[in-house]
Design a protein around this motif. Structure first.
Motif, PDB file in Angstrom:
ATOM      1  N   GLY A   1       0.910  -1.305   0.163  1.00 24.04           N
ATOM      2  CA  GLY A   1      -0.081   0.459   0.055  1.00 24.04           C
ATOM      3  C   GLY A   1       0.782   1.203  -0.086  1.00 24.04           C
ATOM      4  O   GLY A   1       0.312   2.980  -0.406  1.00 24.04           O
ATOM      5  N   SER A   2       1.887   1.275   0.062  1.00 26.68           N
ATOM      6  CA  SER A   2       3.279   2.321   0.701  1.00 26.68           C
ATOM      7  C   SER A   2       3.260   2.621  -1.029  1.00 26.68           C
ATOM      8  O   SER A   2       3.418   2.713  -2.222  1.00 26.68           O
ATOM      9  CB  SER A   2       4.379   2.177   0.674  1.00 26.68           C
ATOM     10  N   LYS A   3       2.783   3.979  -1.628  1.00 30.70           N
ATOM     11  CA  LYS A   3       3.623   5.033  -2.604  1.00 30.70           C
ATOM     12  C   LYS A   3       4.918   5.753  -2.432  1.00 30.70           C
ATOM     13  O   LYS A   3       5.963   5.514  -3.260  1.00 30.70           O
ATOM     14  CB  LYS A   3       2.698   6.065  -2.947  1.00 30.70           C
ATOM     15  N   ASN A   4       5.591   5.653  -1.474  1.00 31.58           N
ATOM     16  CA  ASN A   4       6.390   6.332  -0.407  1.00 31.58           C
ATOM     17  C   ASN A   4       7.669   5.682   0.002  1.00 31.58           C
ATOM     18  O   ASN A   4       7.423   6.045   1.271  1.00 31.58           O
ATOM     19  CB  ASN A   4       6.728   6.739  -0.457  1.00 31.58           C
ATOM     20  N   PRO A   5       8.275   4.007  -0.223  1.00 33.10           N
ATOM     21  CA  PRO A   5       9.267   3.445   1.158  1.00 33.10           C
ATOM     22  C   PRO A   5       9.775   4.403   1.159  1.00 33.10           C
ATOM     23  O   PRO A   5      11.181   5.172   1.616  1.00 33.10           O
ATOM     24  CB  PRO A   5       9.427   2.442  -0.119  1.00 33.10           C
TER      25      PRO A   5
END
Lengths: 316, 382
Positions: free
Chosen positions: A158-162
């Motif tokens: 679900g992460s767009k920006n690790p």
């Protein structure tokens, strides 16, 4: 009666077992937690395997064991072959995926890479002296974040920006992680960052100097984490194959090796009801103080090991 | 220092305490105490009194010194080297003095003595009444002892994995070592050597025409000391392999590997203590690996790369690289080994040793490595 072969893989975290036929088809399989009791877990595995097949139709003619408790459980089930987990995994995976070129594996305490050519392992590496980036690291970080480790993969996707997290060393990664949490990074970004860190740590250490060619099979407990799977796919730019039976490859390989050994030894499912006791003896003959393990079946010594020289031999 | 007579000791390294003890006793006419065979206790003792990040050989030596001094030694020998080892003498001395031991150190490094004559003078200081001729007289016997040990062990490594009677090689080898301790003259050593080799050749073996061959390469101390490397050679040999190892005292301090007499003479003439123990082989070996390296990275790194290249080119099935954890010269050699591995398609097992006492991890890796190279060989042959 048709011939069958049994394989058990007793790892630090989980114990796995299969029964296969002569064509290497899986007839029965079990997966459960070792919970610090390899003998007990193996007995349970044997019991459950017995309940999955028709004992009037099949007879187990050889057993193989692998994993860190392979010797102990091998003595218990009168195994034809006791094999290290690297060979067992290579044999198991190349049987199911004959065209595989690279096997990535991350387990609870160890990680390894196996390079394959024409169905034969040609190179491997395994972590030494350090358990950074293995399953137990992810489990402890999950606890810190108050998340079930089983949920990790889904959250990471679900992460767009690790969040970038230092990947070199578990200790550095952990302090970096704490710092990022306190700075206010989002939980899913941190979890995705952790998954990337595990993959990068693996590629920079175990994978160093190895040509990672497709098809790539990823297995071991951590392969169930979709976040790490995606991190590998992104880093390598290749499709990552995760077999639904990936966790069984060790015991499957052990069963195939038991078949291939040509040694048939009577195996009885009754071992699940027998009493096995181990006793540790410290050899006092020199300052090495070897720790000798003696295994008893119903009070009778059946095997012992751990001595470095003949002065420590204990015989029944 | 008390007025007690000198009693020398040198750390355990394989079985070389036999020739070194002989040199001290017969050559210098002094007492010599062998440290007890290394055990877990030696390592624990050594690690307890050593900096944490120092390499395992330092800790082994420290343990040996302490155990030998407890047995009565009062002069410790340290030889130095071209890596951090060059400073180990001073560090050992300081730590042991702080622990309250009363001893002298024969620290055979240039910093202490300035040159070869200075070093010889430094040794002589402990045996002032001894004539140079008396010392020189034992040198051939010492050299013969070293060469005999190395040749006997070399034969063992190549054949013991194929013995028909379990333990037959080991039995003769143990007998050889115990007799070597009693040898007095070069002739004694020669006779013992021939007897041992004859006994070996009579042992029944079943060696295939094309056996699995493994080359062992790596750091100077760990590669030569079976206790430190958890008997890796024996473990792999006994699985059914011919194990080769070039690095030993014969090759590193006694004989030049040059092909012709002129080059050999040149190398001996240049015998350079500043580059101990590499001076007699490093130039000729470096020439052979020009395509991989241009500089010497210190200690045994050139030999590691040269022998890896040689074994790979000779069609070996696998290589095992052993080093103590944190050994810088050998870490520098690893990227080159990666290249050799890729160029010749030869697998290399990398083992890093610290003070861990468990065998299991090493056994697992060695067994998996052997399985892999033997299965690969089988697949190729069929």
């Amino acid at each position: 009666m048709k011939k069958a072969y049994l394989g058990i893989d007793i790892g630090s975290i989980s114990t796995k077992g299969v029964i296969i036929d002569e064509e290497h088809n899986i007839l029965a399989s079990v997966y459960l937690w070792t919970e610090g009791n390899p003998l007990g877990a193996s007995k349970k595995v044997i019991q459950e395997l017995a309940s999955q097949i028709d004992l009037d139709e099949w007879t187990v003619v050889a057993a193989g064991t692998t994993g860190s408790a392979r010797k102990l459980v091998g003595a218990m089930c009168n195994a034809s072959i006791v094999k290290n987990e690297i060979t067992a995994h290579a044999v198991g995976t190349t049987t199911l995926h004959p065209d595989v070129r690279t096997i990535l594996e991350i387990g609870g305490q160890d990680s390894k890479i196996i390079c394959v050519e024409d169905g034969v392992a040609v190179d491997y590496a395994m972590n030494t002296l350090c358990a950074a980036g293995t399953g137990s690291f992810l489990t402890s970080q999950a606890r810190r974040l108050g998340v079930d480790v089983e949920e990790f993969g889904k959250i990471a996707l679900g992460s767009k920006n690790p969040t970038p997290i230092a990947a070199r060393c578990t200790v550095f990664a952990e302090s970096d992680l704490v710092h990022k949490i306190q700075m206010g990074h989002k939980k899913e970004d941190i979890i995705a960052g952790l998954c990337n860190a595990v993959a990068n740590n693996y590629l920079n250490n175990i994978g160093k100097g190895k040509k990672i060619l497709p098809p790539i099979v990823f297995q071991g407990g951590v392969s169930k984490n979709e976040g790490v799977v995606r991190a590998f796919a992104d880093s390598l730019g290749e499709e990552i194959i995760v077999d639904e039976n990936g966790h069984l490859m060790g015991c499957y390989g052990a069963a195939i090796l038991a078949h291939g050994s040509g040694i048939e030894k009577p195996f009885s499912f009754d071992v699940a009801d027998m009493e096995f006791v181990t006793r540790e003896v410290i050899c006092e003959n020199c300052p090495n103080h070897c720790e000798i393990i003696c295994v008893y079946r119903d009070g009778e010594l059946i095997d012992s090991w751990g001595n470095r020289c003949e002065r420590g031999v204990i015989r029944s | 220092m008390s007025a007690k007579p000198y009693n020398l000791t040198y750390p355990q390294l394989g079985n070389y305490d036999i020739p070194i003890g002989f040199l001290v006793r017969k050559g210098l006419g002094l007492a010599y105490t062998s440290p007890p065979p290394m055990t877990k206790q030696t390592i624990e003792l050594g690690a307890k009194h050593s900096p944490d990040y120092v390499c395992a050989p330092f800790k082994c030596m420290m343990g040996c010194y302490i155990e030998a001094m407890e047995k009565g030694a009062n002069v410790i020998i340290q030889t130095g080297g071209t890596c951090r080892l060059g400073y180990y003498g001073e560090l050992h001395e300081q730590i042991l003095k702080d622990l309250g031991y009363d001893f002298k150190i024969m620290n055979l490094t240039l910093a202490q003595y300035g040159g070869i004559m200075g070093i010889l003078g430094g040794i002589k200081k402990y045996a002032p009444k001894r004539k140079w001729s008396q010392i020189a007289k034992v040198i051939p016997t010492v050299a013969k002892m070293i060469k005999s040990i190395d040749k006997v062990e070399d034969y063992m490594r190549k054949n013991m994995g194929f013995e028909d009677i379990p333990g037959s090689f080991e039995k003769i080898y143990k007998h050889f070592l115990s007799k070597l301790r009693q040898a007095e003259t070069t002739k004694d050593v020669e006779e013992l050597y021939h007897l041992t080799m004859r006994s070996f050749s009579r042992l029944p073996v079943h060696k295939p025409d094309d056996p699995v061959r493994v080359g062992i390469i790596g750091e100077y101390f760990t590669i030569m000391d079976p206790f430190s490397n958890h008997e890796i050679e024996k473990k792999i040999a006994m699985m059914g392999a011919e194990v080769h190892r070039w690095m030993d005292l014969s090759h590193s301090v006694l004989s030049c590997p040059d092909d012709n007499a002129l080059d050999m003479l040149r190398s001996y003439a240049k015998y350079d203590l500043k580059r101990f123990p590499s001076s007699i082989w490093v130039d000729s070996q470096r020439k052979k690996i020009k395509k991989y390296v241009s500089e010497d990275m210190g200690a045994s790194s050139v030999a590691t790369i040269a022998m890896a290249d040689h074994y790979a080119a000779s069609g070996f099935d696998g290589l095992v690289h052993v080093k103590s954890f944190g050994c810088t010269p050998e870490m520098d050699a690893i990227p080159v080994l990666h290249n050799i591995s890729a160029d010749y398609k030869i697998p290399i097992l990398y083992l890093s040793y610290d003070t861990q006492s468990s065998d299991t991890g090493i056994e697992t890796r060695a067994e998996a490595f052997y399985d892999m190279i033997s299965m690969r060989k089988e697949a190729r042959q069929s």
